[in-house]
Design a protein around this motif. Structure first.
Motif, PDB file in Angstrom:
ATOM      1  N   ARG A 154     -57.539   1.437  15.046  1.00 40.70           N
ATOM      2  CA  ARG A 154     -58.164   2.388  15.317  1.00 40.70           C
ATOM      3  C   ARG A 154     -57.559   3.268  16.373  1.00 40.70           C
ATOM      4  NH1 ARG A 154     -62.800   0.524  15.910  1.00 40.70           N
ATOM      5  NH2 ARG A 154     -62.839   0.567  18.147  1.00 40.70           N
ATOM      6  N   LYS A 155     -56.955   2.389  17.478  1.00 37.97           N
ATOM      7  CA  LYS A 155     -56.513   3.100  18.813  1.00 37.97           C
ATOM      8  C   LYS A 155     -55.105   3.046  18.783  1.00 37.97           C
ATOM      9  CE  LYS A 155     -59.936   1.578  22.096  1.00 37.97           C
ATOM     10  NZ  LYS A 155     -60.276   0.852  23.245  1.00 37.97           N
ATOM     11  N   TYR A 156     -54.118   2.387  17.937  1.00 33.81           N
ATOM     12  CA  TYR A 156     -52.806   2.163  17.973  1.00 33.81           C
ATOM     13  C   TYR A 156     -52.021   2.370  16.728  1.00 33.81           C
ATOM     14  CZ  TYR A 156     -53.862   0.710  22.780  1.00 33.81           C
ATOM     15  OH  TYR A 156     -54.395   0.531  24.218  1.00 33.81           O
ATOM     16  N   LEU A 157     -52.498   2.047  15.850  1.00 30.94           N
ATOM     17  CA  LEU A 157     -51.661   1.728  14.435  1.00 30.94           C
ATOM     18  C   LEU A 157     -51.852   2.683  13.320  1.00 30.94           C
ATOM     19  CD1 LEU A 157     -51.343  -1.972  14.296  1.00 30.94           C
ATOM     20  CD2 LEU A 157     -49.914  -0.254  15.687  1.00 30.94           C
ATOM     21  N   VAL A 158     -52.793   3.596  13.298  1.00 36.37           N
ATOM     22  CA  VAL A 158     -53.077   4.699  12.505  1.00 36.37           C
ATOM     23  C   VAL A 158     -52.377   5.893  12.676  1.00 36.37           C
ATOM     24  CG1 VAL A 158     -55.227   3.427  11.594  1.00 36.37           C
ATOM     25  CG2 VAL A 158     -55.070   5.497  13.440  1.00 36.37           C
ATOM     26  N   GLU A 159     -52.302   7.066  11.695  1.00 34.00           N
ATOM     27  CA  GLU A 159     -51.525   8.084  11.977  1.00 34.00           C
ATOM     28  C   GLU A 159     -52.158   8.851  12.917  1.00 34.00           C
ATOM     29  OE1 GLU A 159     -49.934  12.031   9.211  1.00 34.00           O
ATOM     30  OE2 GLU A 159     -51.333  10.435   8.307  1.00 34.00           O
ATOM     31  N   GLY A 160     -51.080   9.297  13.886  1.00 30.63           N
ATOM     32  CA  GLY A 160     -51.400   9.847  15.049  1.00 30.63           C
ATOM     33  C   GLY A 160     -51.758   9.177  16.327  1.00 30.63           C
ATOM     34  N   LYS A 161     -51.368   7.746  16.243  1.00 32.82           N
ATOM     35  CA  LYS A 161     -51.478   6.967  17.151  1.00 32.82           C
ATOM     36  C   LYS A 161     -50.123   6.349  17.733  1.00 32.82           C
ATOM     37  CE  LYS A 161     -55.758   7.562  17.308  1.00 32.82           C
ATOM     38  NZ  LYS A 161     -56.671   8.173  18.507  1.00 32.82           N
ATOM     39  N   PRO A 162     -49.963   5.835  18.841  1.00 37.62           N
ATOM     40  CA  PRO A 162     -48.846   5.456  19.408  1.00 37.62           C
ATOM     41  C   PRO A 162     -47.797   4.477  18.557  1.00 37.62           C
ATOM     42  CG  PRO A 162     -50.343   4.948  20.895  1.00 37.62           C
ATOM     43  CD  PRO A 162     -50.965   5.678  19.961  1.00 37.62           C
ATOM     44  N   GLY A 163     -48.494   3.517  17.927  1.00 35.58           N
ATOM     45  CA  GLY A 163     -47.763   2.549  17.265  1.00 35.58           C
ATOM     46  C   GLY A 163     -47.640   2.903  15.863  1.00 35.58           C
ATOM     47  N   TYR A 164     -47.856   4.243  15.461  1.00 37.27           N
ATOM     48  CA  TYR A 164     -47.904   4.426  13.745  1.00 37.27           C
ATOM     49  C   TYR A 164     -46.593   4.931  13.414  1.00 37.27           C
ATOM     50  CZ  TYR A 164     -48.386   6.447   9.462  1.00 37.27           C
ATOM     51  OH  TYR A 164     -48.479   6.915   8.089  1.00 37.27           O
ATOM     52  N   VAL A 165     -46.097   4.345  12.595  1.00 32.47           N
ATOM     53  CA  VAL A 165     -44.703   4.739  12.003  1.00 32.47           C
ATOM     54  C   VAL A 165     -44.650   4.673  10.483  1.00 32.47           C
ATOM     55  CG1 VAL A 165     -42.150   4.342  11.882  1.00 32.47           C
ATOM     56  CG2 VAL A 165     -43.210   3.604  14.003  1.00 32.47           C
TER      57      VAL A 165
END
Length: 284
Positions: A157-168
């Motif tokens: 929710r915080k890092y790995l979905v679209e729009g978050k810092p760890g999403y590629v």
């Protein structure tokens, strides 16, 4: 139809599960599963081990995999069941699909580093059996173990979905290619957990229509990420498109998965289960 406690969607350490294939087999048997398939992401490297473990336990088995597909700019998963695990074209297609995961993971780590989370690539690798299969789940486990988040849901929710810092984003296999690899290897292609995709009704209709045009034959109706409303909706979809129906927990590990192996409800009696079309492919 034969009512079976079938679990035809789960994962092991070969991809992003936490248990070895043999341990997944033992847990399935202990939980009353009557027909099992191990469906690791974009990989069939655990199939021989799964088959051997199932045979030793007297647990009927179908070969399985879960292929990552890009459709309408969304990652969709296609489960393959009952294929020849030694099929060269399927193996080559899966290898091509896995390609790029490591580069993507390094980009994810760079994004996380920018918000102060250092060493996530190396940290995620600790949870990966095969570096080619590094995924968001491995990053999530590292961030939980290192105390950044309470659980993997919070990490996503915080890092790995679209729009978050760890999403590629990643470009996966084409839908037609994935279905063809499975079908040409003697198996049946199944749309996994359709309730998870955030498609409009038009996009969802296009997905099912194209899937069938390419030779796809099944849909997961009862799965760990579906609500009871989803069970009803996708049972209706199976009827509308004349699809075989499948069921699977999508189990990844104890304490991490919403649904354990073998604990799913049945689907409606009048639906035709995918295993009825794969009777000759079941390994006993």
């Amino acid at each position: 139809m034969d009512i079976l406690n079938a679990d035809l969607h789960c994962h092991s350490t070969i991809s992003d599960g936490t248990l070895e294939p043999e341990a997944v087999a033992a847990r399935a048997k202990a939980n009353g599963v009557e027909l099992w398939a191990l469906t690791d992401h974009d990989e069939i490297g655990g199939q021989q081990r799964a088959m051997a473990a199932a045979h030793d336990l007297g647990l009927p088995y179908l070969t399985g995999t879960e292929i990552s597909v890009t459709f309408a700019a969304t990652t969709v998963h296609i489960v393959g069941l009952g294929f020849d695990a030694d099929d060269a074209a399927l193996a080559a297609g899966l290898a091509a699909t896995r390609g790029g995961r490591r580069e993507r993971a390094q980009q994810m780590a760079e994004g996380l580093a920018k918000v102060g989370i250092k060493g996530s690539f190396e940290g995620a690798l600790q949870y990966v059996g095969n570096p080619e299969l590094i995924s968001r789940t491995h990053f999530a486990r590292f961030l939980v173990e290192s105390g950044v988040c309470r659980d993997t849901s919070e990490v996503f929710r915080k890092y790995l979905v679209e729009g978050k810092p760890g999403y590629v984003p990643h470009r996966w296999a084409a839908l037609g290619d994935a279905v063809r690899w499975i079908s040409d290897a003697g198996g049946i292609a199944v749309i996994a957990h359709p309730g998870r995709y955030k498609f409009t009704p038009t996009e969802e209709f296009a997905l099912f229509s194209e899937f069938i045009e390419h030779g796809g034959r099944g849909v997961e109706v009862v799965t760990g990420s579906h609500s009871r409303a989803d069970f009803v909706k996708y049972a209706d979809t199976a009827r509308e498109f004349d699809l075989l129906v499948s069921r699977g927990s999508d189990f990844h590990g104890p304490g991490e998965s919403h649904t354990d192996l073998g604990t799913l409800p049945d689907f409606a009696n009048e639906l035709t289960p995918v295993w009825s079309a794969l009777e000759e492919r079941i390994l006993r």
